[in-house]
Design a protein around this motif. Structure first.
Motif, PDB file in Angstrom:
ATOM      1  N   TYR A   7       0.845  -1.309   0.071  1.00 33.06           N
ATOM      2  CA  TYR A   7      -0.050   0.079   0.104  1.00 33.06           C
ATOM      3  C   TYR A   7       0.870   1.255  -0.004  1.00 33.06           C
ATOM      4  CZ  TYR A   7      -2.987   3.836   1.152  1.00 33.06           C
ATOM      5  OH  TYR A   7      -3.709   5.042   1.083  1.00 33.06           O
ATOM      6  N   HIS A   9       0.678   5.620   0.060  1.00 37.81           N
ATOM      7  CA  HIS A   9      -0.232   6.457   0.515  1.00 37.81           C
ATOM      8  C   HIS A   9       0.152   7.885  -0.274  1.00 37.81           C
ATOM      9  CE1 HIS A   9      -3.597   8.351   2.418  1.00 37.81           C
ATOM     10  NE2 HIS A   9      -2.874   9.504   2.730  1.00 37.81           N
ATOM     11  N   PHE A  59      -1.544  -1.095  -4.253  1.00 38.25           N
ATOM     12  CA  PHE A  59      -2.540  -0.264  -4.110  1.00 38.25           C
ATOM     13  C   PHE A  59      -2.119   0.954  -3.936  1.00 38.25           C
ATOM     14  CE2 PHE A  59      -6.448   2.057  -2.850  1.00 38.25           C
ATOM     15  CZ  PHE A  59      -7.602   1.401  -3.357  1.00 38.25           C
ATOM     16  N   GLY A  61      -3.275   4.609  -2.836  1.00 42.08           N
ATOM     17  CA  GLY A  61      -4.317   5.559  -2.204  1.00 42.08           C
ATOM     18  C   GLY A  61      -4.244   6.733  -1.750  1.00 42.08           C
ATOM     19  N   GLU A  96      -6.352   4.975  -6.733  1.00 43.90           N
ATOM     20  CA  GLU A  96      -7.467   5.739  -6.387  1.00 43.90           C
ATOM     21  C   GLU A  96      -7.516   7.077  -7.428  1.00 43.90           C
ATOM     22  OE1 GLU A  96      -9.148   4.614  -2.081  1.00 43.90           O
ATOM     23  OE2 GLU A  96      -7.504   6.111  -2.346  1.00 43.90           O
TER      24      GLU A  96
END
Length: 383
Positions: A7, A9, A59, A61, A96
């Motif tokens: 992940y 960010h 991912f 995000g 995203e």
């Protein structure tokens, strides 16, 4: 085994929404280039400490990662490929995006960098409600965003929708669902509004200026979402998530199956070597820590055997398939009933939980009262 999920960010966005309590900052005046460099350094320090194996899912995000310029996005994706070079042949690589932030050039860079799935934050198709909740896009931008993504070759798209919004009605939700399904995404995430402390909505609610739907109306919106998406061929595989066959989010299953993952970026959480950690939230503090060659970890702790078992249940029961007794026994060396017998029996007697073969799962009633079910497993181990 090293984590197989990553992940990342990116905390920047064009404008912070009225309900958002994530680590996110309006991008204007932010040191974005320095942040991308800091992410590269964090990846380097992280994989030096815990070398990666084959990565199954990534991912990115936020925030809104697609506020990065094409050049910044290219740098970020090059860092990912450099530090996590071994990818599963069927890797799911999600980013995203907010409608209106995905230009053809940016989409090209994303595709070439390995991204193969986009999650669009649509939220609602009622124009005035988009404005009321602080979104900066309109309905046409949602449709245009999906169209551009398809033209760029993205064959796996997800839409986020929200219900229980101020002044929202069941009819509004029905219209939103129809317009969203008409765009034919492969996946939907549908969440109820949670008014979090520190948000604009929280302050409005404190002043009794936030006209939220009744609990009955919110429940009706959820049940409508479930039935309508099922009719349209989207299977509910988790409390809030629906997908066409084979298009379930592989990355999010990492969380629900209580598996480990790398967490990178300001405010990010990670779970590596049975340790959970949270990074510092400030952008400048995060950058400075990496410039000093230090991991930007704010806090970390070793997960106990008991907490791991609790998380297995709390997270796993969010999935429609439920939790496996055999897997629990293999992981923790005891029968599931031995650990949680005093929790399971009352929940089954209340009609909130059911057992079918090897699995325990939420009932229809349990889906509605899921948070109460999950709470019962906290401190519920009987050894």
């Amino acid at each position: 085994m090293a984590p197989q999920a990553v992940y990342i960010h990116v905390p920047f966005c064009t404008h912070k929404c009225h309900y958002c309590d994530f680590t996110a900052y309006a991008v204007g005046g932010q040191p974005v280039d320095d942040y991308v460099s800091a992410l590269d350094k964090e990846m380097a320090l992280t994989v030096a400490d815990t070398p990666p194996g084959i990565i199954r899912s990534i991912f990115i995000g936020g925030g809104t990662p697609t506020v990065l310029t094409p050049k910044q996005m290219e740098r970020l994706l090059a860092s990912v490929r450099r530090h996590f070079p071994k990818w599963d042949e069927n890797i799911e690589f999600t980013i995203e995006a907010n409608p209106g932030t995905t230009s053809p050039e940016l989409l090209r860079v994303m595709r070439e960098g390995g991204i193969n799935r986009i999650s669009f934050g649509a939220q609602t198709f009622r124009p005035d409600l988009l404005e009321r909740i602080g979104r900066v896009h309109g309905v046409e931008e949602i449709k245009r965003g999906v169209e551009l993504a398809r033209q760029a070759g993205f064959a796996n798209l997800s839409l986020d929708l929200m219900f229980g919004l101020p002044t929202q009605t069941v009819d509004d939700m029905e219209t939103t669902l129809k317009e969203a399904v008409a765009l034919a995404p492969e996946h939907f995430s549908c969440y109820s509004l949670k008014v979090e402390e520190g948000t604009l909505f929280y302050h409005l609610q404190e002043r009794k200026e936030l006209p939220l739907p009744s609990e009955e109306a919110e429940l009706a919106m959820y049940q409508l979402t479930r039935s309508y998406l099922a009719e349209q061929g989207y299977a509910q595989y988790e409390v809030s998530n629906f997908a066409k066959p084979g298009r379930e989010s592989r990355h999010n299953r990492t969380y629900w199956l209580n598996e480990e993952y790398y967490g990178l970026g300001t405010g990010a959480h990670g779970y590596v070597r049975k340790r959970r950690h949270a990074n510092i939230k400030g952008v400048k503090e995060y950058i400075q820590r990496l410039q000093d060659n230090q991991l930007p970890i704010q806090e970390s702790y070793q997960v106990t055997h008991e907490e791991e078992m609790e998380n297995f249940m709390i997270l796993g029961l969010r999935l429609m398939e439920g939790v496996s007794r055999e897997k629990f026994s293999c992981l923790y060396g005891m029968e599931l009933e031995q650990a949680f017998g005093q929790v399971l029996t009352p929940l089954m007697n209340k009609g909130l939980l059911e057992r079918s073969g090897d699995r325990y799962r939420l009932t229809e009633k349990g889906l509605i009262f899921g948070n109460e079910v999950f709470a019962d497993f906290i401190g519920g181990i009987e050894l």
